[in-house]
Scaffold this motif. Structure first.
Motif, PDB file in Angstrom:
ATOM      1  N   GLU A  74     -19.716 -26.265  32.811  1.00 59.44           N
ATOM      2  CA  GLU A  74     -19.389 -26.171  31.341  1.00 59.44           C
ATOM      3  C   GLU A  74     -18.450 -26.867  31.173  1.00 59.44           C
ATOM      4  O   GLU A  74     -18.507 -27.403  29.945  1.00 59.44           O
ATOM      5  CB  GLU A  74     -19.170 -24.495  30.985  1.00 59.44           C
ATOM      6  N   SER A  75     -17.290 -27.366  31.936  1.00 62.00           N
ATOM      7  CA  SER A  75     -16.088 -28.242  31.496  1.00 62.00           C
ATOM      8  C   SER A  75     -16.331 -29.689  31.761  1.00 62.00           C
ATOM      9  O   SER A  75     -15.496 -30.369  31.650  1.00 62.00           O
ATOM     10  CB  SER A  75     -14.886 -27.671  32.220  1.00 62.00           C
ATOM     11  N   ALA A  76     -17.607 -29.903  32.448  1.00 67.47           N
ATOM     12  CA  ALA A  76     -17.857 -31.201  32.910  1.00 67.47           C
ATOM     13  C   ALA A  76     -18.354 -32.221  31.791  1.00 67.47           C
ATOM     14  O   ALA A  76     -19.155 -31.846  30.854  1.00 67.47           O
ATOM     15  CB  ALA A  76     -18.747 -31.324  33.993  1.00 67.47           C
ATOM     16  N   THR A  77     -18.048 -33.472  32.017  1.00 68.71           N
ATOM     17  CA  THR A  77     -18.454 -34.657  31.181  1.00 68.71           C
ATOM     18  C   THR A  77     -18.993 -35.791  32.071  1.00 68.71           C
ATOM     19  O   THR A  77     -18.291 -36.387  32.724  1.00 68.71           O
ATOM     20  CB  THR A  77     -17.505 -35.204  29.873  1.00 68.71           C
ATOM     21  N   ILE A  78     -20.402 -36.203  31.878  1.00 72.82           N
ATOM     22  CA  ILE A  78     -20.830 -37.247  32.639  1.00 72.82           C
ATOM     23  C   ILE A  78     -21.086 -38.364  31.491  1.00 72.82           C
ATOM     24  O   ILE A  78     -22.047 -38.194  30.701  1.00 72.82           O
ATOM     25  CB  ILE A  78     -22.217 -36.726  33.287  1.00 72.82           C
ATOM     26  N   LYS A  79     -20.785 -39.436  31.716  1.00 75.20           N
ATOM     27  CA  LYS A  79     -20.970 -40.659  31.012  1.00 75.20           C
ATOM     28  C   LYS A  79     -21.646 -41.744  32.023  1.00 75.20           C
ATOM     29  O   LYS A  79     -21.025 -42.373  32.536  1.00 75.20           O
ATOM     30  CB  LYS A  79     -19.789 -41.337  30.319  1.00 75.20           C
ATOM     31  N   GLY A  80     -22.885 -41.769  31.978  1.00 76.92           N
ATOM     32  CA  GLY A  80     -23.816 -42.517  32.863  1.00 76.92           C
ATOM     33  C   GLY A  80     -25.344 -41.879  33.403  1.00 76.92           C
ATOM     34  O   GLY A  80     -25.669 -40.898  32.595  1.00 76.92           O
ATOM     35  N   GLU A  81     -26.053 -42.727  33.977  1.00 77.79           N
ATOM     36  CA  GLU A  81     -27.374 -41.807  34.364  1.00 77.79           C
ATOM     37  C   GLU A  81     -27.164 -41.098  35.530  1.00 77.79           C
ATOM     38  O   GLU A  81     -26.453 -41.180  36.372  1.00 77.79           O
ATOM     39  CB  GLU A  81     -28.188 -43.237  34.859  1.00 77.79           C
ATOM     40  N   VAL A  82     -27.799 -40.139  35.394  1.00 80.33           N
ATOM     41  CA  VAL A  82     -27.991 -38.864  36.588  1.00 80.33           C
ATOM     42  C   VAL A  82     -29.613 -38.933  36.842  1.00 80.33           C
ATOM     43  O   VAL A  82     -30.273 -38.864  36.082  1.00 80.33           O
ATOM     44  CB  VAL A  82     -27.692 -37.558  35.857  1.00 80.33           C
ATOM     45  N   ILE A  83     -29.698 -39.060  38.175  1.00 79.40           N
ATOM     46  CA  ILE A  83     -30.922 -38.913  38.943  1.00 79.40           C
ATOM     47  C   ILE A  83     -30.725 -37.761  40.108  1.00 79.40           C
ATOM     48  O   ILE A  83     -29.996 -38.015  40.810  1.00 79.40           O
ATOM     49  CB  ILE A  83     -31.348 -40.303  39.638  1.00 79.40           C
ATOM     50  N   ALA A  84     -31.614 -36.947  40.024  1.00 81.76           N
ATOM     51  CA  ALA A  84     -31.577 -35.878  41.186  1.00 81.76           C
ATOM     52  C   ALA A  84     -32.908 -35.031  41.152  1.00 81.76           C
ATOM     53  O   ALA A  84     -33.633 -34.871  40.125  1.00 81.76           O
ATOM     54  CB  ALA A  84     -30.405 -34.788  40.809  1.00 81.76           C
ATOM     55  N   ASP A  85     -33.315 -34.489  42.277  1.00 81.97           N
ATOM     56  CA  ASP A  85     -34.492 -33.887  42.364  1.00 81.97           C
ATOM     57  C   ASP A  85     -34.385 -32.560  41.436  1.00 81.97           C
ATOM     58  O   ASP A  85     -35.372 -32.296  40.784  1.00 81.97           O
ATOM     59  CB  ASP A  85     -34.668 -33.235  43.778  1.00 81.97           C
ATOM     60  N   ASP A  86     -33.085 -31.997  41.409  1.00 81.45           N
ATOM     61  CA  ASP A  86     -33.036 -30.851  40.609  1.00 81.45           C
ATOM     62  C   ASP A  86     -31.596 -30.904  39.874  1.00 81.45           C
ATOM     63  O   ASP A  86     -30.389 -31.018  40.473  1.00 81.45           O
ATOM     64  CB  ASP A  86     -32.778 -29.576  41.591  1.00 81.45           C
TER      65      ASP A  86
END
Length: 180
Positions: A89-101
């Motif tokens: 909940e407190s996280a911020t991602i600036k970029g592409e995310v690739i994952a199975d799940d």
């Protein structure tokens, strides 16, 4: 063919009595090596390692790639590739995310690619989602497009959403052929 070790022999031989057991390397070496082959046989698969956790006070600049699981609670400026990716909940991602799940509880600014993508009620996503299956809970905030693909992890999309970006080595060779 095999001989007993001096340690286990109840009656020492007359010529060998004064020698300490550590000096005769020929008798000491086979004993530790003999049980080793049985110890290294894999009878059961290894236990899966726990997820790598990036705490809320951690700020990462750069790309991350693993075949394991990642739980992000801090800030990441870069692309992430993993098996299971959980965005806290407190996280911020600036970029592409690739994952199975992918389980998103926090904020992502960028593209999301996953076989299974789940946006919880606290999720905030600004970017496109390419998925095989998706679940969006009531209360999730999402701005972008959603596209279903049978293989969303391979990086090829119909939209070819990267013409404005500079070409990189990570792009598939098919992207260069579409300009011909």
């Amino acid at each position: 063919m095999f001989s007993k070790s001096k340690i286990n022999d109840p009656s020492p031989r007359t010529g060998d009595a004064p020698k300490p057991s550590g000096t005769d390397k020929s008798l000491d070496a086979p004993k530790p090596a003999a049980p080793a082959p049985g110890e290294f046989k894999a009878t059961a698969p290894k236990a899966k390692p726990p997820a790598s956790v990036l705490s809320s006070d951690l700020h990462v600049t750069g790309n991350m790639k693993t075949t394991g699981d990642i739980q992000v609670e801090g800030t990441v400026e870069g692309d992430i590739r993993a098996h299971l990716l959980t965005i806290g909940e407190s996280a911020t991602i600036k970029g592409e995310v690739i994952a199975d799940d992918v389980v998103i509880n926090g904020r992502i600014v960028g593209r999301v690619r996953g076989l299974k993508v789940r946006l919880t009620s606290t999720a905030r996503v600004e970017g496109d989602i390419i998925h095989k299956t998706i679940a969006i809970e009531s209360g999730a905030h999402f701005e972008g497009s959603v596209q279903r693909q049978d293989d969303p992890l391979n990086g090829k999309s119909k939209a070819a959403a990267a013409p404005a970006q500079a070409p990189s080595a990570a792009q598939p060779s098919g992207a260069a052929q579409s300009k011909s």
